[in-house]
Design a protein around this motif. Sequence first.
Motif, PDB file in Angstrom:
ATOM      1  N   ALA A  99      30.421  37.300  28.853  1.00  0.00           N
ATOM      2  CA  ALA A  99      30.184  38.076  29.850  1.00  0.00           C
ATOM      3  C   ALA A  99      28.802  38.592  29.824  1.00  0.00           C
ATOM      4  O   ALA A  99      28.625  39.282  28.788  1.00  0.00           O
ATOM      5  CB  ALA A  99      31.124  38.985  30.480  1.00  0.00           C
ATOM      6  N   TYR A 100      27.978  38.632  30.845  1.00  0.00           N
ATOM      7  CA  TYR A 100      26.654  39.162  30.569  1.00  0.00           C
ATOM      8  C   TYR A 100      26.551  39.775  31.915  1.00  0.00           C
ATOM      9  O   TYR A 100      25.770  39.544  33.079  1.00  0.00           O
ATOM     10  CB  TYR A 100      25.531  38.141  30.425  1.00  0.00           C
ATOM     11  N   PRO A 101      27.178  41.196  32.160  1.00  0.00           N
ATOM     12  CA  PRO A 101      26.995  41.766  33.156  1.00  0.00           C
ATOM     13  C   PRO A 101      25.424  42.541  33.423  1.00  0.00           C
ATOM     14  O   PRO A 101      24.786  42.550  32.188  1.00  0.00           O
ATOM     15  CB  PRO A 101      27.892  43.193  33.143  1.00  0.00           C
ATOM     16  N   LYS A 102      24.786  42.491  34.522  1.00  0.00           N
ATOM     17  CA  LYS A 102      23.744  43.088  34.801  1.00  0.00           C
ATOM     18  C   LYS A 102      23.753  44.555  34.595  1.00  0.00           C
ATOM     19  O   LYS A 102      25.048  45.173  34.255  1.00  0.00           O
ATOM     20  CB  LYS A 102      23.061  43.077  36.357  1.00  0.00           C
ATOM     21  N   SER A 103      22.650  45.283  34.461  1.00  0.00           N
ATOM     22  CA  SER A 103      22.691  46.687  34.077  1.00  0.00           C
ATOM     23  C   SER A 103      23.252  47.508  35.094  1.00  0.00           C
ATOM     24  O   SER A 103      23.003  47.406  36.137  1.00  0.00           O
ATOM     25  CB  SER A 103      21.243  47.079  33.748  1.00  0.00           C
ATOM     26  N   GLY A 104      24.213  48.277  34.668  1.00  0.00           N
ATOM     27  CA  GLY A 104      25.120  49.206  35.525  1.00  0.00           C
ATOM     28  C   GLY A 104      25.987  48.736  36.179  1.00  0.00           C
ATOM     29  O   GLY A 104      26.942  48.924  36.997  1.00  0.00           O
ATOM     30  N   SER A 105      26.267  47.262  35.967  1.00  0.00           N
ATOM     31  CA  SER A 105      27.555  46.606  36.364  1.00  0.00           C
ATOM     32  C   SER A 105      28.747  47.015  35.607  1.00  0.00           C
ATOM     33  O   SER A 105      28.815  47.787  34.689  1.00  0.00           O
ATOM     34  CB  SER A 105      27.024  44.895  36.379  1.00  0.00           C
ATOM     35  N   TYR A 106      29.813  46.245  35.942  1.00  0.00           N
ATOM     36  CA  TYR A 106      31.102  46.346  35.378  1.00  0.00           C
ATOM     37  C   TYR A 106      31.549  44.936  35.057  1.00  0.00           C
ATOM     38  O   TYR A 106      31.540  43.974  36.075  1.00  0.00           O
ATOM     39  CB  TYR A 106      31.949  47.211  36.116  1.00  0.00           C
ATOM     40  N   TYR A 107      32.760  44.840  34.446  1.00  0.00           N
ATOM     41  CA  TYR A 107      33.754  43.731  34.376  1.00  0.00           C
ATOM     42  C   TYR A 107      34.988  43.994  33.515  1.00  0.00           C
ATOM     43  O   TYR A 107      34.841  44.730  32.529  1.00  0.00           O
ATOM     44  CB  TYR A 107      33.046  42.505  34.030  1.00  0.00           C
ATOM     45  N   ASP A 108      35.997  43.194  33.701  1.00  0.00           N
ATOM     46  CA  ASP A 108      36.901  43.012  32.553  1.00  0.00           C
ATOM     47  C   ASP A 108      37.450  41.568  32.478  1.00  0.00           C
ATOM     48  O   ASP A 108      37.357  40.819  33.613  1.00  0.00           O
ATOM     49  CB  ASP A 108      38.197  43.818  33.007  1.00  0.00           C
ATOM     50  N   ALA A 109      37.541  40.963  31.360  1.00  0.00           N
ATOM     51  CA  ALA A 109      38.006  39.592  31.256  1.00  0.00           C
ATOM     52  C   ALA A 109      39.456  39.892  30.640  1.00  0.00           C
ATOM     53  O   ALA A 109      39.821  40.550  29.865  1.00  0.00           O
ATOM     54  CB  ALA A 109      37.165  39.086  30.083  1.00  0.00           C
ATOM     55  N   THR A 110      40.356  39.191  31.698  1.00  0.00           N
ATOM     56  CA  THR A 110      41.863  39.589  31.575  1.00  0.00           C
ATOM     57  C   THR A 110      42.502  38.279  31.840  1.00  0.00           C
ATOM     58  O   THR A 110      42.305  37.418  32.564  1.00  0.00           O
ATOM     59  CB  THR A 110      41.983  40.670  32.358  1.00  0.00           C
ATOM     60  N   TYR A 111      43.873  38.427  31.185  1.00  0.00           N
ATOM     61  CA  TYR A 111      45.022  37.524  31.661  1.00  0.00           C
ATOM     62  C   TYR A 111      45.681  38.470  32.835  1.00  0.00           C
ATOM     63  O   TYR A 111      45.579  39.694  32.685  1.00  0.00           O
ATOM     64  CB  TYR A 111      46.401  37.370  30.748  1.00  0.00           C
ATOM     65  N   ASP A 112      46.135  37.786  33.754  1.00  0.00           N
ATOM     66  CA  ASP A 112      46.854  38.418  34.898  1.00  0.00           C
ATOM     67  C   ASP A 112      48.038  37.728  35.139  1.00  0.00           C
ATOM     68  O   ASP A 112      48.047  36.599  35.282  1.00  0.00           O
ATOM     69  CB  ASP A 112      46.059  38.676  36.167  1.00  0.00           C
ATOM     70  N   ILE A 113      49.343  38.109  34.738  1.00  0.00           N
ATOM     71  CA  ILE A 113      50.676  37.562  34.639  1.00  0.00           C
ATOM     72  C   ILE A 113      51.549  38.391  35.876  1.00  0.00           C
ATOM     73  O   ILE A 113      51.514  39.544  35.715  1.00  0.00           O
ATOM     74  CB  ILE A 113      51.044  37.621  33.415  1.00  0.00           C
ATOM     75  N   PHE A 114      52.330  37.773  36.744  1.00  0.00           N
ATOM     76  CA  PHE A 114      53.040  38.218  37.495  1.00  0.00           C
ATOM     77  C   PHE A 114      54.685  37.628  37.525  1.00  0.00           C
ATOM     78  O   PHE A 114      54.819  36.407  37.401  1.00  0.00           O
ATOM     79  CB  PHE A 114      52.595  37.572  39.152  1.00  0.00           C
TER      80      PHE A 114
END
Length: 238
Positions: A99-114
């Motif tokens: 992941a290469y977020p732009k300056s000031g950006s945000y992210y999370d790389a995640t599993y999402d399990i229901f």
Amino acid sequence: MKFRFGWAALLAALALVLTLPNPAAADSSTYWFKHYATGGNASTWYSDDNNWGVNSSTGTGFVAMVNGKDWGWSSPVTTLPKKIRDVSPDNNTWFSQSAYPKSGSYYDATYDIFIDPYPAPTDRNSKTELMIWLNWYNTKPLADHYDANGNAIPAATNVSLGGRTWDIYEYTWSNGGHTLSFLDRNKSGWWSGSLTPFFNYGQNRGFYTGDHYLNSVMAGWEFGPGDYTAHSWGAVGF
């Protein structure tokens, strides 16, 4: 996803959510390639099950590959829903990403399990959500408690699961559901192995029983502007 800027909020308001423009991309013949935008400009791309992602010039939203059933949608190949007690402990899943977020950006790389008392509800989120954060930047998980600076307070720290250590956050929804977030203390950015240790943790906390259903397992990003690429994704043995 159910999240602080998020997936469950998106899913609970599908009528307000736009599919990302993606006219050239082919869908997986195995998984459901699921993507939504919440604003700005973003373009998803899919080459094969090991190479996919999103380029978000100004956009926000999420993109994920799904094994299972979610809100009436289903991946082309799946054995889910399945009761937790019937899930093989030899299940195996992997997700490698950058992941290469732009300056000031945000992210999370995640599993999402229901997980839910009922198989594949079509009119609501599953009651329990497990999120497995492999990397993140400039964001925080949902939690029942926050400190004076707005930082999420973990329910447990340095918990050993699947050969790694995790900080674990718990959030209780108004309907009695829960989001349980496992944050990789090393921010490794990848996972390969069984998800059973995470299933067992939530069951031992009393959030569900062995008779509840594993409805879907997905992996991807909650993203702000930037570039996000999956190097591999897969799930077998459920």
